[in-house]
Enzyme design. Structure first.
Site, short mmCIF file in Angstrom:
data_model
loop_
_atom_site.label_atom_id
_atom_site.label_comp_id
_atom_site.label_asym_id
_atom_site.label_seq_id
_atom_site.Cartn_x
_atom_site.Cartn_y
_atom_site.Cartn_z
N ALA A 107 0.71 -1.27 0.06
CA ALA A 107 0.04 -0.12 0.05
C ALA A 107 0.80 1.20 0.09
CB ALA A 107 -1.07 -0.09 1.24
N ASP A 108 0.27 2.17 -0.34
CA ASP A 108 1.10 3.53 -0.66
C ASP A 108 0.12 4.53 -0.66
OD1 ASP A 108 3.74 4.89 -0.95
OD2 ASP A 108 2.70 5.80 -2.49
N THR A 109 0.30 5.57 0.40
CA THR A 109 -0.90 6.76 0.33
C THR A 109 -0.19 7.90 0.00
OG1 THR A 109 -1.90 5.83 2.10
CG2 THR A 109 -2.28 7.91 2.05
N GLY A 147 -2.87 3.59 -2.88
CA GLY A 147 -2.91 2.42 -3.68
C GLY A 147 -2.73 1.26 -3.01
#
Length: 173
Positions: A53-55, A90
């Site tokens: 995950a990536d914010t 994501g």
């Protein structure tokens, strides 16, 4: 993941993240999530589902990462003050050699912040390791009058979207 009853193990990715130059916030979040998941999957083997995950926090075309220092946190909070912005996370599952990805967008409004409010908030230390220099699940909640979309996305992981993506990948959470 614990909140939705999932067992998990954290494995830090060594993947190189994109910085965002010339790429949309949505694409940046998904691409970095995929890179992280693929890196860990390569370390762990192919039969274990791996979630990356990536914010990304974005206001207009400006992507706000984690502040480098207090001056950078002030800059970010001034930019967010009295405005709406977007939080993109994501997510990517790598499972049995396949990659499944998605992105979740949440719109967030921030009150007009005085210099005293910004200084007091920074003094708490909370903004220093948060994308966009705020934590909606913490003290900054008092500055957020409205959120349209997934609250858990703004906290850092859109739990419903993770469950739906897992389902597409054939993973039961």
């Amino acid at each position: 993941m614990r909140q939705i009853g999932c067992g998990f193990r954290v494995v830090v990715s060594d993947a190189e993240e994109l910085s965002g130059d010339g790429i949309s916030p949505e694409r940046l979040a998904v691409e970095n999530a995929r890179r992280k998941a693929e890196d860990v999957a390569a370390k762990e083997g192919g039969n274990v589902p791996v979630l990356g995950a990536d914010t990304v926090v974005a206001v207009d075309e400006t992507i706000l990462g984690k502040p480098k220092d207090e001056t950078d946190a002030v800059r970010m909070l001034r930019l967010l003050s009295g405005r709406q912005h977007f939080v993109y996370t994501g997510i990517a599952f790598v499972y049995r050699g396949e990659v499944y990805g998605d992105v979740v967008r949440t719109e967030v409004w921030v009150d007009e912040l005085s210099e005293k409010e910004i200084d007091a908030y920074i003094a708490t230390g909370e903004p220093m390791d948060k994308a966009g220099a705020y934590a909606v699940q913490g003290i900054a909640a008092k500055f957020i009058p409205r959120i349209d979309g997934s609250f858990s996305n703004v906290v850092g992981l859109p739990l419903h979207a993770v469950k739906e993506l897992a389902r597409k990948a054939g993973i039961v959470l």
